[in-house]
Design a protein around this motif. Structure first.
Motif, PDB file in Angstrom:
ATOM      1  N   ASN A 273     -36.231  75.564 -46.775  1.00  0.00           N
ATOM      2  CA  ASN A 273     -37.419  75.030 -47.451  1.00  0.00           C
ATOM      3  C   ASN A 273     -37.036  73.887 -48.382  1.00  0.00           C
ATOM      4  O   ASN A 273     -37.708  72.845 -48.428  1.00  0.00           O
ATOM      5  CB  ASN A 273     -38.117  76.134 -48.252  1.00  0.00           C
ATOM      6  CG  ASN A 273     -38.931  77.054 -47.351  1.00  0.00           C
ATOM      7  OD1 ASN A 273     -39.375  76.659 -46.289  1.00  0.00           O
ATOM      8  ND2 ASN A 273     -39.110  78.285 -47.780  1.00  0.00           N
ATOM      9  N   ALA A 274     -35.966  74.092 -49.138  1.00  0.00           N
ATOM     10  CA  ALA A 274     -35.525  73.066 -50.086  1.00  0.00           C
ATOM     11  C   ALA A 274     -35.031  71.823 -49.350  1.00  0.00           C
ATOM     12  O   ALA A 274     -35.264  70.691 -49.796  1.00  0.00           O
ATOM     13  CB  ALA A 274     -34.427  73.621 -50.989  1.00  0.00           C
ATOM     14  N   ILE A 275     -34.358  71.997 -48.213  1.00  0.00           N
ATOM     15  CA  ILE A 275     -33.874  70.850 -47.447  1.00  0.00           C
ATOM     16  C   ILE A 275     -35.049  70.059 -46.886  1.00  0.00           C
ATOM     17  O   ILE A 275     -35.074  68.826 -46.941  1.00  0.00           O
ATOM     18  CB  ILE A 275     -32.933  71.313 -46.325  1.00  0.00           C
ATOM     19  CG1 ILE A 275     -31.670  71.970 -46.911  1.00  0.00           C
ATOM     20  CG2 ILE A 275     -32.533  70.129 -45.440  1.00  0.00           C
ATOM     21  CD1 ILE A 275     -30.743  72.558 -45.859  1.00  0.00           C
ATOM     22  N   CYS A 276     -36.053  70.772 -46.335  1.00  0.00           N
ATOM     23  CA  CYS A 276     -37.239  70.090 -45.809  1.00  0.00           C
ATOM     24  C   CYS A 276     -37.980  69.371 -46.929  1.00  0.00           C
ATOM     25  O   CYS A 276     -38.505  68.261 -46.730  1.00  0.00           O
ATOM     26  CB  CYS A 276     -38.153  71.096 -45.124  1.00  0.00           C
ATOM     27  SG  CYS A 276     -37.529  71.738 -43.556  1.00  0.00           S
ATOM     28  N   ASN A 277     -38.038  69.988 -48.090  1.00  0.00           N
ATOM     29  CA  ASN A 277     -38.676  69.353 -49.242  1.00  0.00           C
ATOM     30  C   ASN A 277     -37.943  68.067 -49.631  1.00  0.00           C
ATOM     31  O   ASN A 277     -38.570  67.041 -49.945  1.00  0.00           O
ATOM     32  CB  ASN A 277     -38.700  70.332 -50.406  1.00  0.00           C
ATOM     33  CG  ASN A 277     -39.194  69.718 -51.704  1.00  0.00           C
ATOM     34  OD1 ASN A 277     -38.415  69.341 -52.573  1.00  0.00           O
ATOM     35  ND2 ASN A 277     -40.507  69.603 -51.846  1.00  0.00           N
ATOM     36  N   THR A 278     -36.620  68.104 -49.584  1.00  0.00           N
ATOM     37  CA  THR A 278     -35.822  66.911 -49.886  1.00  0.00           C
ATOM     38  C   THR A 278     -36.071  65.809 -48.869  1.00  0.00           C
ATOM     39  O   THR A 278     -36.207  64.624 -49.233  1.00  0.00           O
ATOM     40  CB  THR A 278     -34.330  67.269 -49.918  1.00  0.00           C
ATOM     41  OG1 THR A 278     -34.089  68.256 -50.921  1.00  0.00           O
ATOM     42  CG2 THR A 278     -33.477  66.042 -50.204  1.00  0.00           C
ATOM     43  N   ILE A 279     -36.125  66.173 -47.587  1.00  0.00           N
ATOM     44  CA  ILE A 279     -36.403  65.191 -46.537  1.00  0.00           C
ATOM     45  C   ILE A 279     -37.774  64.552 -46.752  1.00  0.00           C
ATOM     46  O   ILE A 279     -37.925  63.325 -46.677  1.00  0.00           O
ATOM     47  CB  ILE A 279     -36.330  65.863 -45.149  1.00  0.00           C
ATOM     48  CG1 ILE A 279     -34.886  66.261 -44.828  1.00  0.00           C
ATOM     49  CG2 ILE A 279     -36.874  64.932 -44.071  1.00  0.00           C
ATOM     50  CD1 ILE A 279     -34.736  67.054 -43.536  1.00  0.00           C
ATOM     51  N   PRO A 295     -39.684  68.667 -56.554  1.00  0.00           N
ATOM     52  CA  PRO A 295     -38.473  69.244 -55.939  1.00  0.00           C
ATOM     53  C   PRO A 295     -38.425  70.754 -56.135  1.00  0.00           C
ATOM     54  O   PRO A 295     -38.843  71.268 -57.172  1.00  0.00           O
ATOM     55  CB  PRO A 295     -37.330  68.550 -56.691  1.00  0.00           C
ATOM     56  CG  PRO A 295     -37.930  68.149 -58.001  1.00  0.00           C
ATOM     57  CD  PRO A 295     -39.379  67.821 -57.718  1.00  0.00           C
ATOM     58  N   MET A 296     -37.938  71.429 -55.134  1.00  0.00           N
ATOM     59  CA  MET A 296     -37.810  72.881 -55.219  1.00  0.00           C
ATOM     60  C   MET A 296     -36.598  73.244 -56.063  1.00  0.00           C
ATOM     61  O   MET A 296     -35.531  72.635 -55.919  1.00  0.00           O
ATOM     62  CB  MET A 296     -37.679  73.497 -53.823  1.00  0.00           C
ATOM     63  CG  MET A 296     -38.944  73.440 -53.009  1.00  0.00           C
ATOM     64  SD  MET A 296     -38.812  74.388 -51.471  1.00  0.00           S
ATOM     65  CE  MET A 296     -40.481  74.213 -50.844  1.00  0.00           C
ATOM     66  N   LYS A 297     -36.772  74.244 -56.919  1.00  0.00           N
ATOM     67  CA  LYS A 297     -35.700  74.699 -57.794  1.00  0.00           C
ATOM     68  C   LYS A 297     -35.481  76.197 -57.606  1.00  0.00           C
ATOM     69  O   LYS A 297     -36.396  76.911 -57.169  1.00  0.00           O
ATOM     70  CB  LYS A 297     -36.041  74.387 -59.255  1.00  0.00           C
ATOM     71  CG  LYS A 297     -36.180  72.892 -59.543  1.00  0.00           C
ATOM     72  CD  LYS A 297     -36.503  72.653 -61.010  1.00  0.00           C
ATOM     73  CE  LYS A 297     -36.636  71.164 -61.287  1.00  0.00           C
ATOM     74  NZ  LYS A 297     -36.951  70.896 -62.728  1.00  0.00           N
ATOM     75  N   PRO A 298     -34.304  76.693 -57.939  1.00  0.00           N
ATOM     76  CA  PRO A 298     -34.044  78.131 -57.823  1.00  0.00           C
ATOM     77  C   PRO A 298     -35.015  78.927 -58.689  1.00  0.00           C
ATOM     78  O   PRO A 298     -35.432  78.486 -59.758  1.00  0.00           O
ATOM     79  CB  PRO A 298     -32.599  78.282 -58.304  1.00  0.00           C
ATOM     80  CG  PRO A 298     -31.996  76.923 -58.124  1.00  0.00           C
ATOM     81  CD  PRO A 298     -33.103  75.945 -58.355  1.00  0.00           C
ATOM     82  N   ASP A 299     -35.384  80.124 -58.223  1.00  0.00           N
ATOM     83  CA  ASP A 299     -36.271  80.988 -58.991  1.00  0.00           C
ATOM     84  C   ASP A 299     -35.498  81.707 -60.086  1.00  0.00           C
ATOM     85  O   ASP A 299     -34.334  81.379 -60.369  1.00  0.00           O
ATOM     86  CB  ASP A 299     -36.986  81.990 -58.067  1.00  0.00           C
ATOM     87  CG  ASP A 299     -36.011  82.881 -57.298  1.00  0.00           C
ATOM     88  OD1 ASP A 299     -34.830  83.007 -57.726  1.00  0.00           O
ATOM     89  OD2 ASP A 299     -36.404  83.453 -56.276  1.00  0.00           O
ATOM     90  N   GLU A 300     -36.131  82.703 -60.703  1.00  0.00           N
ATOM     91  CA  GLU A 300     -35.490  83.393 -61.825  1.00  0.00           C
ATOM     92  C   GLU A 300     -34.250  84.162 -61.396  1.00  0.00           C
ATOM     93  O   GLU A 300     -33.423  84.533 -62.236  1.00  0.00           O
ATOM     94  CB  GLU A 300     -36.486  84.347 -62.490  1.00  0.00           C
ATOM     95  CG  GLU A 300     -36.960  85.501 -61.630  1.00  0.00           C
ATOM     96  CD  GLU A 300     -38.145  85.133 -60.753  1.00  0.00           C
ATOM     97  OE1 GLU A 300     -38.763  86.047 -60.180  1.00  0.00           O
ATOM     98  OE2 GLU A 300     -38.449  83.922 -60.614  1.00  0.00           O
TER      99      GLU A 300
END
Length: 305
Positions: A273-279, A295-300
């Protein structure tokens, strides 16, 4: 994937989330039970003249450690190859859009069309590898007819790649691309095809089942009988030592099993998901579109999926 900030080694010893301990807790509890049985029945089976020594377990443990190392290397190689494929996907899509923008600077509609198809390709590939529904992510990048065509296809990601090829072919027929520039762009489409095929190969070709089964049977038998060899020398310390040794072998086995499929959603899988978000952010920024998706960030739990 677990993305943890740097922390002191002592605190890292007590990290729970992201470790495989949660997956092997039940198996370790069985080892504790077998250790208790060994301690309780020690005098009884000693009277029968049963003397199970640590020597065969030392030899077997070395063999298991070697084969577990091989299996972990195989799993990690699959993980690294998967990450390289997705890294090359980002590079290829950025290069392809850059070529379109450089060759057709006065065609913003074409640039946006190609960018949307490239973004849809990455999201579709992610859903294909994870076996999830791509409709929601494709809805924002494809027209109604395109979306219906992709969803109806048994191979939606390859269908999007075909649409990209058709779009580039249309530009060639309109005389907007020369034979040389068309060939350069088509080479990038071929790289996307190689990435798609490589991911499909990893997802559809697991580590041979018999290899995994033999190793797991050996590990579980080793961990089950180990307390009966340790109890002669350790007595009431047997559960502690047996669990520590079993934890080492069981955690290696569990980690190797997790790494065999790098496209899942567990703590040690690729953050697709994070890679697709970066693309998506990269391609939209190249087209000067705003606002960009955050940008997606790590959760808690420091987990990035």
């Amino acid at each position: 994937m677990i993305i943890r900030p740097h922390q002191n080694w002592f605190f890292r010893l007590f990290a729970w989330h992201g470790s495989v301990l949660s997956k092997i807790t039940f198996r370790l509890s069985l080892n504790v039970l077998m250790s208790i049985v060994a301690v309780i029945s020690y005098q009884w089976y000693e009277q029968l003249g049963v003397h199970l020594t640590i020597a065969p377990f030392s030899l077997l443990g070395i063999a298991i450690a070697i084969f577990l190392g091989f299996r972990n290397n195989a799993g990690y190689s699959r993980f690294v190859e998967a990450r390289n494929l997705w890294g090359s996907l980002l590079i290829t899509e950025r290069t392809l859009l850059r070529q379109i923008k450089s060759l057709l600077p006065d065609e913003p509609a074409v640039q946006q069309k190609v960018a949307k198809l490239l973004i849809a390709f990455s999201w579709s590939l992610k859903h294909q590898l994870r076996g999830t529904d791509p409709t929601a992510d494709l809805y924002h990048n494809l027209t109604g007819n395109e979306l219906a065509e992709v969803i109806a296809s048994p191979m939606p990601t390859n269908r999007i790649l075909l649409m990209l090829g058709q779009e580039i072919g249309k530009l060639r027929r309109q005389g907007l691309l020369s034979d040389i520039t068309f060939g350069l762009i088509d080479d990038k489409l071929s790289e996307l095809s190689h990435t798609l095929g490589g991911c499909e190969r990893l997802a559809s070709t697991p580590v041979p089942f018999a290899y995994t089964l033999i190793l797991q049977r050996t590990v579980y038998l080793f961990c089950s009988l180990l307390p009966f060899a340790l109890v002669t020398d350790l007595h009431y310390m047997t559960p502690f030592v047996s669990v520590f040794i079993s934890y080492t072998f069981l955690s290696w086995d569990s980690l190797a099993e997790e790494l065999e499929d790098p496209f899942g959603v567990s703590a040690n899988h690729l953050p697709l998901n994070a890679i697709c978000n970066t693309i998506e952010r990269n391609l939209l920024e190249m087209n000067d579109q705003s606002p960009l998706p955050p940008p997606m960030k790590p959760d808690e739990h420091f987990n990035l999926i």
